[in-house]
Design a protein around this motif. Structure first.
Motif, PDB file in Angstrom:
ATOM      1  N   LEU A  13     -13.539   6.217   2.905  1.00 26.87           N
ATOM      2  CA  LEU A  13     -12.501   5.615   3.739  1.00 26.87           C
ATOM      3  C   LEU A  13     -12.483   6.272   5.098  1.00 26.87           C
ATOM      4  O   LEU A  13     -12.784   7.467   5.226  1.00 26.87           O
ATOM      5  CB  LEU A  13     -11.132   5.769   3.070  1.00 26.87           C
ATOM      6  CG  LEU A  13     -10.868   4.903   1.864  1.00 26.87           C
ATOM      7  CD1 LEU A  13      -9.583   5.315   1.190  1.00 26.87           C
ATOM      8  CD2 LEU A  13     -10.786   3.429   2.263  1.00 26.87           C
ATOM      9  N   ASN A  15      -6.892  -0.665   0.052  1.00 28.87           N
ATOM     10  CA  ASN A  15      -8.115  -1.122   0.716  1.00 28.87           C
ATOM     11  C   ASN A  15      -7.815  -2.185   1.767  1.00 28.87           C
ATOM     12  O   ASN A  15      -8.456  -2.227   2.822  1.00 28.87           O
ATOM     13  CB  ASN A  15      -9.097  -1.663  -0.329  1.00 28.87           C
ATOM     14  CG  ASN A  15      -9.600  -0.584  -1.268  1.00 28.87           C
ATOM     15  OD1 ASN A  15      -9.764   0.565  -0.878  1.00 28.87           O
ATOM     16  ND2 ASN A  15      -9.831  -0.946  -2.520  1.00 28.87           N
ATOM     17  N   ASN A  44      -4.215  -0.134  -5.730  1.00 30.66           N
ATOM     18  CA  ASN A  44      -5.494   0.295  -5.162  1.00 30.66           C
ATOM     19  C   ASN A  44      -6.049  -0.764  -4.214  1.00 30.66           C
ATOM     20  O   ASN A  44      -6.566  -0.445  -3.133  1.00 30.66           O
ATOM     21  CB  ASN A  44      -6.485   0.564  -6.287  1.00 30.66           C
ATOM     22  CG  ASN A  44      -7.862   0.914  -5.773  1.00 30.66           C
ATOM     23  OD1 ASN A  44      -8.108   2.000  -5.271  1.00 30.66           O
ATOM     24  ND2 ASN A  44      -8.777  -0.041  -5.880  1.00 30.66           N
ATOM     25  N   GLY A  64     -14.009   5.521  -1.961  1.00 27.50           N
ATOM     26  CA  GLY A  64     -14.696   4.391  -1.373  1.00 27.50           C
ATOM     27  C   GLY A  64     -15.815   3.820  -2.215  1.00 27.50           C
ATOM     28  O   GLY A  64     -16.492   2.885  -1.780  1.00 27.50           O
ATOM     29  N   ILE A 103     -17.729   1.559  -4.830  1.00 33.79           N
ATOM     30  CA  ILE A 103     -17.521   0.198  -5.310  1.00 33.79           C
ATOM     31  C   ILE A 103     -18.283   0.012  -6.612  1.00 33.79           C
ATOM     32  O   ILE A 103     -19.511   0.137  -6.636  1.00 33.79           O
ATOM     33  CB  ILE A 103     -17.993  -0.838  -4.274  1.00 33.79           C
ATOM     34  CG1 ILE A 103     -17.283  -0.624  -2.940  1.00 33.79           C
ATOM     35  CG2 ILE A 103     -17.740  -2.256  -4.779  1.00 33.79           C
ATOM     36  CD1 ILE A 103     -17.781  -1.502  -1.832  1.00 33.79           C
ATOM     37  N   THR A 123     -12.248  -5.855  -2.488  1.00 35.76           N
ATOM     38  CA  THR A 123     -11.045  -5.052  -2.264  1.00 35.76           C
ATOM     39  C   THR A 123     -10.470  -4.532  -3.580  1.00 35.76           C
ATOM     40  O   THR A 123      -9.845  -3.465  -3.595  1.00 35.76           O
ATOM     41  CB  THR A 123      -9.971  -5.880  -1.541  1.00 35.76           C
ATOM     42  OG1 THR A 123      -9.743  -7.096  -2.269  1.00 35.76           O
ATOM     43  CG2 THR A 123     -10.403  -6.209  -0.124  1.00 35.76           C
ATOM     44  N   GLN A 127     -10.738  -2.598   4.570  1.00 33.41           N
ATOM     45  CA  GLN A 127     -12.020  -2.503   3.870  1.00 33.41           C
ATOM     46  C   GLN A 127     -12.174  -3.716   2.957  1.00 33.41           C
ATOM     47  O   GLN A 127     -11.672  -3.749   1.843  1.00 33.41           O
ATOM     48  CB  GLN A 127     -12.082  -1.221   3.039  1.00 33.41           C
ATOM     49  CG  GLN A 127     -11.870   0.046   3.842  1.00 33.41           C
ATOM     50  CD  GLN A 127     -12.992   0.274   4.845  1.00 33.41           C
ATOM     51  OE1 GLN A 127     -14.100  -0.223   4.682  1.00 33.41           O
ATOM     52  NE2 GLN A 127     -12.702   1.025   5.886  1.00 33.41           N
ATOM     53  N   GLY A 128     -12.883  -4.717   3.449  1.00 29.65           N
ATOM     54  CA  GLY A 128     -13.138  -5.917   2.653  1.00 29.65           C
ATOM     55  C   GLY A 128     -14.440  -6.550   3.074  1.00 29.65           C
ATOM     56  O   GLY A 128     -14.917  -6.372   4.199  1.00 29.65           O
ATOM     57  N   ARG A 152     -13.200  -1.582  -5.013  1.00 31.03           N
ATOM     58  CA  ARG A 152     -13.451  -0.383  -4.202  1.00 31.03           C
ATOM     59  C   ARG A 152     -12.412   0.682  -4.502  1.00 31.03           C
ATOM     60  O   ARG A 152     -11.216   0.410  -4.575  1.00 31.03           O
ATOM     61  CB  ARG A 152     -13.411  -0.753  -2.720  1.00 31.03           C
ATOM     62  CG  ARG A 152     -13.603   0.434  -1.772  1.00 31.03           C
ATOM     63  CD  ARG A 152     -13.339  -0.008  -0.347  1.00 31.03           C
ATOM     64  NE  ARG A 152     -13.390   1.102   0.558  1.00 31.03           N
ATOM     65  CZ  ARG A 152     -14.438   1.435   1.282  1.00 31.03           C
ATOM     66  NH1 ARG A 152     -15.526   0.703   1.196  1.00 31.03           N
ATOM     67  NH2 ARG A 152     -14.404   2.469   2.089  1.00 31.03           N
ATOM     68  N   CYS A 153     -12.846   1.912  -4.655  1.00 32.06           N
ATOM     69  CA  CYS A 153     -11.933   3.024  -4.916  1.00 32.06           C
ATOM     70  C   CYS A 153     -11.198   3.377  -3.640  1.00 32.06           C
ATOM     71  O   CYS A 153     -11.824   3.598  -2.582  1.00 32.06           O
ATOM     72  CB  CYS A 153     -12.713   4.230  -5.442  1.00 32.06           C
ATOM     73  SG  CYS A 153     -11.675   5.695  -5.700  1.00 32.06           S
ATOM     74  N   GLY A 154      -9.888   3.450  -3.692  1.00 34.00           N
ATOM     75  CA  GLY A 154      -9.099   3.778  -2.522  1.00 34.00           C
ATOM     76  C   GLY A 154      -9.165   5.234  -2.131  1.00 34.00           C
ATOM     77  O   GLY A 154      -8.721   5.605  -1.047  1.00 34.00           O
ATOM     78  N   SER A 210       0.807  -1.215   0.000  1.00 37.17           N
ATOM     79  CA  SER A 210       0.000   0.000   0.000  1.00 37.17           C
ATOM     80  C   SER A 210       0.840   1.266   0.000  1.00 37.17           C
ATOM     81  O   SER A 210       0.301   2.356  -0.198  1.00 37.17           O
ATOM     82  CB  SER A 210      -0.941  -0.006   1.207  1.00 37.17           C
ATOM     83  OG  SER A 210      -0.216  -0.136   2.413  1.00 37.17           O
TER      84      SER A 210
END
Length: 297
Positions: free
Chosen positions: A296, A255, A251, A224, A226, A216, A260-261, A219-221, A82
């Motif tokens: 996020l 996540n 990206n 947010g 999807i 994961t 975020q999953g 989803r936009c980092g 990341s």
């Protein structure tokens, strides 16, 4: 308690160990210091002798200021971090792969049960063992890097056993795209996903976490949102909501780092900017709020 294994260092690269019934046996050192072990095992594989000492690695202390890192594992890029770094597991060279095919062809043409057939199979096995050794070495070094640099390491929770299951099927129900699936399985296993996860857990016990894999990569980092259409290709990510663009693996690792999953995917209606409610089967009669993007934290 004293050591039950008797060893002596000969020079910078070599040492010797006393094997019961054999006497002193020399071996090549792979670490700077002699291993502190209670037992060891000597094996013969692919024409080479190996000695393995049973050593429990000491856990690496957290740096306390390293923060959280997300690791997204893939076939093209073995580990996308990341923080933007991309790490690749070493593979066999083109020349080495050509040598394996050459040995396999010669073994196929040799008479069944002949010494020539066994010799060609042994040469191909030595080349494959070379690839496995490189993979193990890379996983050991990469896991040490992650444990020393970051406080918490988060991986995508992947069921590798199911992902690499054969698609051959049965006689009554034969599988489809068997050759393509077999090639994908080989590519996944060659990256050492599971070994990297286990080595990191050994070096950083209690500091490795698993994040549910669903969504994961969609989803936009940045915002947010999807959406499946945001994944333009295997390598590119372009958010249809905010226009954020970056490498798809990077990206996904962002996540994973944010934990975020496994979030339900919002469904977008045909109208511009409109959304529909995410309704579950158990509570279909209850009104559900519309998804407008999940920012996020």
């Amino acid at each position: 308690m004293g050591r039950s294994v008797v060893m002596q260092r000969l020079n910078r690269r070599w040492a010797q160990v006393k094997v019961p019934g054999c006497g002193w046996v020399r071996f090549r050192l792979t670490r700077a210091e002699l291993p502190v072990a209670k037992t060891f095992r000597v094996t013969f594989s692919n024409g080479q002798w190996h000695i393995a000492f049973a050593v429990v690695p000491a856990p690496i202390t957290a740096p306390t200021a390293g923060g959280v890192i997300g690791v997204d594992r893939g076939v093209t890029i073995t580990a996308a971090l990341s923080d933007g770094r991309k790490l690749n597991c070493p593979q066999l060279t083109v020349k080495e792969r050509a040598q394996i095919r050459k040995r396999q062809r010669r073994a196929a043409r040799a008479p069944k049960g002949s010494e020539a057939k066994a010799a060609e199979h042994a040469k191909a096995a030595r080349l494959k063992a070379r690839e496995a050794n490189r993979r193990k070495d890379w996983c050991e070094k990469t896991s040490t890097l992650l444990a020393r640099t970051y406080d918490v390491v988060r991986f995508e929770k992947l069921n590798i056993k199911n992902m690499t299951r054969s698609a051959k099927g049965t006689v009554e129900q034969p599988g489809r795209n068997v050759r393509q699936k077999a090639g994908l399985n080989r590519g996944i296993l060659a990256q050492g996903w599971g070994l990297l996860r286990r080595c990191t857990e050994q070096r950083a016990p209690g500091r490795v976490e698993d994040v549910p894999a669903p969504y994961t990569s969609l989803r936009c980092g940045a915002c947010g949102w999807i959406e499946k259409k945001s994944r333009e290709s295997q390598a590119d990510f372009l958010c249809v909501s905010c226009g954020f663009t970056c490498n798809a693996d990077e990206n996904a690792s962002v996540n994973v780092a944010a934990g975020q999953g496994g979030i339900p995917r919002p469904r977008q209606s045909a109208g511009a900017g409109g959304v529909t409610a995410a309704v579950s089967r158990s509570s279909a009669r209850e009104p559900q709020p519309a998804w407008v993007g999940i920012p996020l934290p």
